[in-house]
Design an enzyme around this catalytic site. Structure first.
Site, PDB file in Angstrom:
ATOM      1  N   ASP A   9      27.422 -33.038   2.668  1.00 20.23           N
ATOM      2  CA  ASP A   9      28.726 -32.368   2.757  1.00 20.23           C
ATOM      3  C   ASP A   9      29.531 -33.129   3.802  1.00 20.23           C
ATOM      4  O   ASP A   9      29.139 -33.188   4.969  1.00 20.23           O
ATOM      5  CB  ASP A   9      28.488 -30.918   3.186  1.00 20.23           C
ATOM      6  CG  ASP A   9      29.773 -30.149   3.437  1.00 20.23           C
ATOM      7  OD1 ASP A   9      30.866 -30.748   3.421  1.00 20.23           O
ATOM      8  OD2 ASP A   9      29.663 -28.932   3.673  1.00 20.23           O
ATOM      9  N   ASN A  23      45.950 -34.288  -2.422  1.00 18.50           N
ATOM     10  CA  ASN A  23      46.994 -34.399  -3.451  1.00 18.50           C
ATOM     11  C   ASN A  23      48.276 -34.911  -2.803  1.00 18.50           C
ATOM     12  O   ASN A  23      48.381 -34.967  -1.575  1.00 18.50           O
ATOM     13  CB  ASN A  23      47.198 -33.059  -4.169  1.00 18.50           C
ATOM     14  CG  ASN A  23      47.426 -31.926  -3.198  1.00 18.50           C
ATOM     15  OD1 ASN A  23      48.368 -31.952  -2.403  1.00 18.50           O
ATOM     16  ND2 ASN A  23      46.552 -30.933  -3.220  1.00 18.50           N
ATOM     17  N   VAL A  32      36.704 -31.130  -2.367  1.00 13.00           N
ATOM     18  CA  VAL A  32      36.455 -31.610  -1.005  1.00 13.00           C
ATOM     19  C   VAL A  32      37.657 -31.314  -0.099  1.00 13.00           C
ATOM     20  O   VAL A  32      37.496 -31.037   1.098  1.00 13.00           O
ATOM     21  CB  VAL A  32      36.057 -33.109  -1.032  1.00 13.00           C
ATOM     22  CG1 VAL A  32      37.217 -34.013  -1.396  1.00 13.00           C
ATOM     23  CG2 VAL A  32      35.438 -33.516   0.280  1.00 13.00           C
ATOM     24  N   ASP A  33      38.851 -31.336  -0.667  1.00 15.21           N
ATOM     25  CA  ASP A  33      40.072 -31.026   0.092  1.00 15.21           C
ATOM     26  C   ASP A  33      39.997 -29.598   0.640  1.00 15.21           C
ATOM     27  O   ASP A  33      40.241 -29.357   1.839  1.00 15.21           O
ATOM     28  CB  ASP A  33      41.272 -31.193  -0.861  1.00 15.21           C
ATOM     29  CG  ASP A  33      42.623 -31.226  -0.170  1.00 15.21           C
ATOM     30  OD1 ASP A  33      42.657 -31.282   1.072  1.00 15.21           O
ATOM     31  OD2 ASP A  33      43.634 -31.212  -0.890  1.00 15.21           O
ATOM     32  N   THR A 122      36.748 -38.233  -8.422  1.00 17.18           N
ATOM     33  CA  THR A 122      35.685 -37.971  -9.410  1.00 17.18           C
ATOM     34  C   THR A 122      35.481 -36.500  -9.723  1.00 17.18           C
ATOM     35  O   THR A 122      34.553 -36.148 -10.458  1.00 17.18           O
ATOM     36  CB  THR A 122      34.336 -38.577  -8.965  1.00 17.18           C
ATOM     37  OG1 THR A 122      33.891 -37.893  -7.792  1.00 17.18           O
ATOM     38  CG2 THR A 122      34.441 -40.061  -8.714  1.00 17.18           C
ATOM     39  N   GLY A 123      36.347 -35.630  -9.173  1.00 17.82           N
ATOM     40  CA  GLY A 123      36.253 -34.201  -9.470  1.00 17.82           C
ATOM     41  C   GLY A 123      37.387 -33.796 -10.397  1.00 17.82           C
ATOM     42  O   GLY A 123      37.448 -34.237 -11.557  1.00 17.82           O
ATOM     43  N   VAL A 124      38.311 -33.010  -9.868  1.00 19.96           N
ATOM     44  CA  VAL A 124      39.445 -32.488 -10.646  1.00 19.96           C
ATOM     45  C   VAL A 124      40.254 -33.620 -11.290  1.00 19.96           C
ATOM     46  O   VAL A 124      40.796 -33.458 -12.380  1.00 19.96           O
ATOM     47  CB  VAL A 124      40.361 -31.652  -9.719  1.00 19.96           C
ATOM     48  CG1 VAL A 124      41.632 -31.216 -10.429  1.00 19.96           C
ATOM     49  CG2 VAL A 124      39.617 -30.431  -9.216  1.00 19.96           C
ATOM     50  N   TYR A 125      40.320 -34.778 -10.649  1.00 17.51           N
ATOM     51  CA  TYR A 125      41.137 -35.887 -11.163  1.00 17.51           C
ATOM     52  C   TYR A 125      40.427 -36.704 -12.238  1.00 17.51           C
ATOM     53  O   TYR A 125      41.004 -37.633 -12.806  1.00 17.51           O
ATOM     54  CB  TYR A 125      41.608 -36.781 -10.013  1.00 17.51           C
ATOM     55  CG  TYR A 125      42.763 -36.194  -9.204  1.00 17.51           C
ATOM     56  CD1 TYR A 125      43.306 -34.948  -9.494  1.00 17.51           C
ATOM     57  CD2 TYR A 125      43.319 -36.894  -8.137  1.00 17.51           C
ATOM     58  CE1 TYR A 125      44.355 -34.410  -8.750  1.00 17.51           C
ATOM     59  CE2 TYR A 125      44.377 -36.365  -7.388  1.00 17.51           C
ATOM     60  CZ  TYR A 125      44.881 -35.130  -7.697  1.00 17.51           C
ATOM     61  OH  TYR A 125      45.930 -34.613  -6.959  1.00 17.51           O
TER      62      TYR A 125
END
Ligand code: AR6
Length: 177
Positions: A9, A23, A32-33, A122-125
Site C-alpha cells: 500500500d 485526475n 490510490v488517489d 492501470t485502474g479506473v483509467y
C-alpha cells in the site's frame, strides 16, 4: 541506485516522495488517489486546489508536488495518467512514459532520494497492465541512467497493490533490467 517492485500500500511507504495517480482537477477520487488523500488528511487537497486555481487543470503526463500531510513521506507528486480509451495506443504509451519521467523530474527538483510509484492508469483509467509495466520499468531505468551523475534520486520502488501487477512488474524487470 536501483529499481524494485514490491507488493504493498503506497500510503505506508517510508520514502521521500510518493506518486499519486490523480485526475486533471486534482480533486481526489477513488483508487490510490482516494487512499492517499484519506490517509494524508485535508491539507493536501487544499494544496491541490491552490495549484488548480493558479494554473488550471493538469495536463496528462505532467506532475506537480504538494506536501504529504499525515503520511510518512515528505512529498506527494501528483501526476495524471492517460485514459486508455481517449488515445491511440502509441500516444497512450508516450503519455504514460511522460508520467514516470515528469514525476522523476519533479522528485529531483525537490531533492528527493527515494520515490515510490503506483501502477499509474492501470485502474479506473484502464491502461492494460501487461503493457503498462514494461513502460514503467523502461522509463524509470532510462531516466536513472541518463540522470545518474546529477540527481538526488537514488532508489525507485514500484508499489503494486495486487499480485497481478507485481507479476507484470517483475517480468518487466527480468526482461529489461
Ligand atoms: N497503493 C498502491 N496502489 C494502489 C492502491 C494503494 N493504496 N490503491 C489502488 N492501487 P487507480 P488510475 C492501484 O484507479 O487508473 C482515481 O479516481 C490499483 O490497483 O487508482 O490512474 C483518480 O482520481 C491500480 O493498479 O488510478 C482518477 O480519477 C493502480 O493503483 C483515476 O482514478 C491505479 O489505479 C485515475 O485512474
Amino acid at each position: 541506485m536501483g529499481l524494485t517492485a514490491v507488493l504493498g500500500d503506497i500510503t505506508t511507504m517510508e520514502v521521500d516522495a510518493i506518486v499519486n495517480a490523480a485526475n486533471a482537477a486534482l480533486a481526489g477520487g477513488g483508487g490510490v488517489d482516494g487512499a492517499i488523500h484519506s490517509a494524508a488528511g485535508p491539507t493536501v487537497l487544499e494544496e491541490c486546489q491552490a495549484i488548480i486555481a493558479n494554473q488550471g487543470p493538469c495536463r496528462t503526463g505532467r506532475a506537480v508536488a504538494t506536501s504529504a500531510g499525515a503520511l510518512p513521506a515528505t512529498w506527494i507528486i501528483h501526476v495524471v495518467g492517460p485514459i486508455w480509451t481517449q488515445h491511440e495506443p502509441v500516444e497512450n504509451s508516450t503519455l504514460l512514459a511522460n508520467c514516470y519521467s515528469s514525476s522523476l523530474d519533479v522528485a529531483a527538483e525537490l531533492g528527493a532520494t527515494t520515490i515510490a510509484f503506483p501502477a499509474i492508469s492501470t485502474g479506473v483509467y484502464r491502461f492494460p497492465r501487461e503493457l503498462a509495466a514494461p513502460i514503467a520499468v523502461s522509463t524509470v531505468l532510462n531516466w536513472l541512467s541518463q540522470n545518474k551523475r546529477n540527481t538526488s534520486v537514488d532508489t525507485v520502488t514500484l508499489v503494486c497493490f495486487d499480485s497481478e501487477n507485481l507479476r507484470h512488474c517483475q517480468q518487466a524487470l527480468t526482461d529489461i533490467a
